[in-house]
Design a protein around this motif. Structure first.
Motif, PDB file in Angstrom:
ATOM      1  N   SER A 262      41.212  52.961  40.477  1.00  0.00           N
ATOM      2  CA  SER A 262      42.371  52.202  39.989  1.00  0.00           C
ATOM      3  C   SER A 262      43.705  52.908  40.221  1.00  0.00           C
ATOM      4  O   SER A 262      44.751  52.330  39.920  1.00  0.00           O
ATOM      5  CB  SER A 262      42.244  51.849  38.499  1.00  0.00           C
TER       6      SER A 262
ATOM      7  N   LYS B 205      44.670  47.160  42.702  1.00  0.00           N
ATOM      8  CA  LYS B 205      43.483  46.289  42.831  1.00  0.00           C
ATOM      9  C   LYS B 205      43.517  45.470  44.122  1.00  0.00           C
ATOM     10  O   LYS B 205      44.571  45.011  44.545  1.00  0.00           O
ATOM     11  CB  LYS B 205      43.413  45.346  41.628  1.00  0.00           C
TER      12      LYS B 205
ATOM     13  N   GLU C  47      40.762  49.657  42.972  1.00  0.00           N
ATOM     14  CA  GLU C  47      39.902  48.855  42.094  1.00  0.00           C
ATOM     15  C   GLU C  47      39.568  47.562  42.836  1.00  0.00           C
ATOM     16  O   GLU C  47      40.468  46.901  43.358  1.00  0.00           O
ATOM     17  CB  GLU C  47      40.630  48.522  40.792  1.00  0.00           C
TER      18      GLU C  47
END
Length: 404
Positions: free
Chosen positions: A176, A180, A204
């Motif tokens: 992360s 994302k 992510e």
């Protein structure tokens, strides 16, 4: 004598300057998530090291789990002693005896983080080395390159950490830390590897899988879910968006010239994935394309497919050979799942002679003659999103002592 701590080294995180705190905090969070069912351990993240106090927990279990955490360069089980050279020598001898077999060699390597310690690294190396030689009556070899056993001594203000084992970690960046992205996940070998490599750089991921019943089976859909679960071992829970794609694929087969079927199919997959990305606040799309591997992965094809979006497309495998991709798939345990012989959207309706150099103006003209927008809206409205989890852990420890 049992190890009482595990010392974790950050590697690349140490180069992040003023942003280092953020990266270290994310790494500590990943370790905490991984060890939440071992409540007796205590995690202490400092500027350049992370310490896990075992409080009786099995160090082998903790080390096996640390091997799955991105952002860790290496880690060692250690014993902490006072800043006392006699204690250091005594513990170094005891640790070497724990592993020593007749005929093996050793080396002592010291890191002095506390510059006020009265002996420098060479002094400590010599004194500890001499103590080991005395313990074996000089009947043990010293080797500076590739010793059988390396005793590491790390001197810090709060104490001295001694170890005889160093294990290399996954490297990369904490999960992360890079934002994302949507992973276009087929049932093949490549896309899970692409997802793994993207996650290793701190991305992510949420997976997007296209399915087309009755041309693809429920087992093919389950395979995508199972592949996602394999990836959760590195990050924890992962969402997967399951997109019904039958009507779009049937329409493409009926209305688009055969040579352009694959190009058009990939363009609509990309457009739908991009919309799912937008709805879920993603920043990029990840796919498993490798240059020249199939007709849709030539540069002309990628140019035509990419034209549907300005979103960054991450292609971790783009220059890799297939054998190298397979090797990683085996290492992350997705290969055997990926080769299960179920049809997926990328393999049905495959034309005999797909265009390897499709013209963008032509594919746009073909698609403009059909109301694909309505079909896309229907597919997106019927996306099924589920969260794939690793096996549930039983307890959670919220203790974060000393976290920056």
């Amino acid at each position: 004598m049992e190890y009482d701590r595990i010392l974790v080294r950050y590697g690349e995180l140490s180069t992040k300057g003023n942003n280092r705190k953020v990266f270290v905090r994310r790494l500590a969070s990943s370790v905490h998530q991984l060890l939440k069912d071992v409540p007796e351990v205590k995690i202490n993240a400092e500027r350049d090291r992370l310490f896990i106090t075992l409080n009786g927990a099995d160090h082998q279990l903790i080390m096996e789990r640390l091997h799955l955490v991105f952002g860790i360069q290496s880690y060692s089980p250690v014993i902490k002693v006072e800043q006392d050279i006699e204690q250091i020598k005594e513990m170094a001898v005891a640790l070497l005896q724990r592993h020593y077999k007749e005929g093996q060699s050793f080396k002592v390597r010291t890191k002095r983080a506390d510059k006020e310690f009265p002996f420098d690294t060479n002094d400590v190396n010599l004194m500890v080395g001499d103590a080991i030689m005395d313990a074996y009556n000089d009947d043990i070899a010293v080797r500076m390159k590739n010793p059988d056993i390396e005793i590491t001594v790390e001197i810090r203000k709060e104490g001295v950490y001694i170890s005889s084992e160093t294990v290399m970690g996954q490297g990369g960046m904490p999960v992360s830390s890079a934002g994302k992205a949507m992973l276009m996940l087929s049932g093949g070998i490549d896309s899970p590897v692409a997802g793994y490599l993207a996650m290793r750089r701190g991305v992510e991921i949420e997976a997007v899988h296209f399915y087309s019943p009755p041309y693809t089976s429920e087992r093919a859909k389950q395979k995508a879910i199972d592949l996602t679960q394999k990836l959760t071992r590195y990050t924890g829970d992962i969402k997967i968006h399951l997109v019904p794609f039958t009507k779009i694929q049937e329409t493409i087969k009926q209305r688009i010239p055969e040579g352009y079927i694959m190009t058009s199919t990939r363009r609509f997959m990309m457009r739908i994935t991009d919309e799912i990305r937008r709805q879920n606040d993603g920043l990029a799309i990840v796919n498993g394309e490798s240059l020249g591997q199939v007709a849709s992965q030539t540069m002309m094809s990628m140019l035509a497919i990419n034209d549907v979006t300005s979103t960054p497309i991450l292609r971790p495998l783009i220059t890799m050979d297939k054998n190298d991709i397979i090797k990683i798939a085996e290492e992350i345990d997705t290969f055997e799942l990926s080769i299960q012989p179920f049809e997926d959207c990328c393999t049905i309706f495959t034309p005999k002679q797909p265009k390897t150099q499709p013209r963008l103006d032509k594919v746009e003209r073909f698609e403009s003659k059909v109301d694909f927008d309505t079909l896309m809206a229907e597919a997106i409205a019927n996306v099924e999103t589920i969260t794939v989890s690793i096996e549930a852990n039983s307890a959670t420890s919220e203790e974060f002592e000393g976290l920056l």
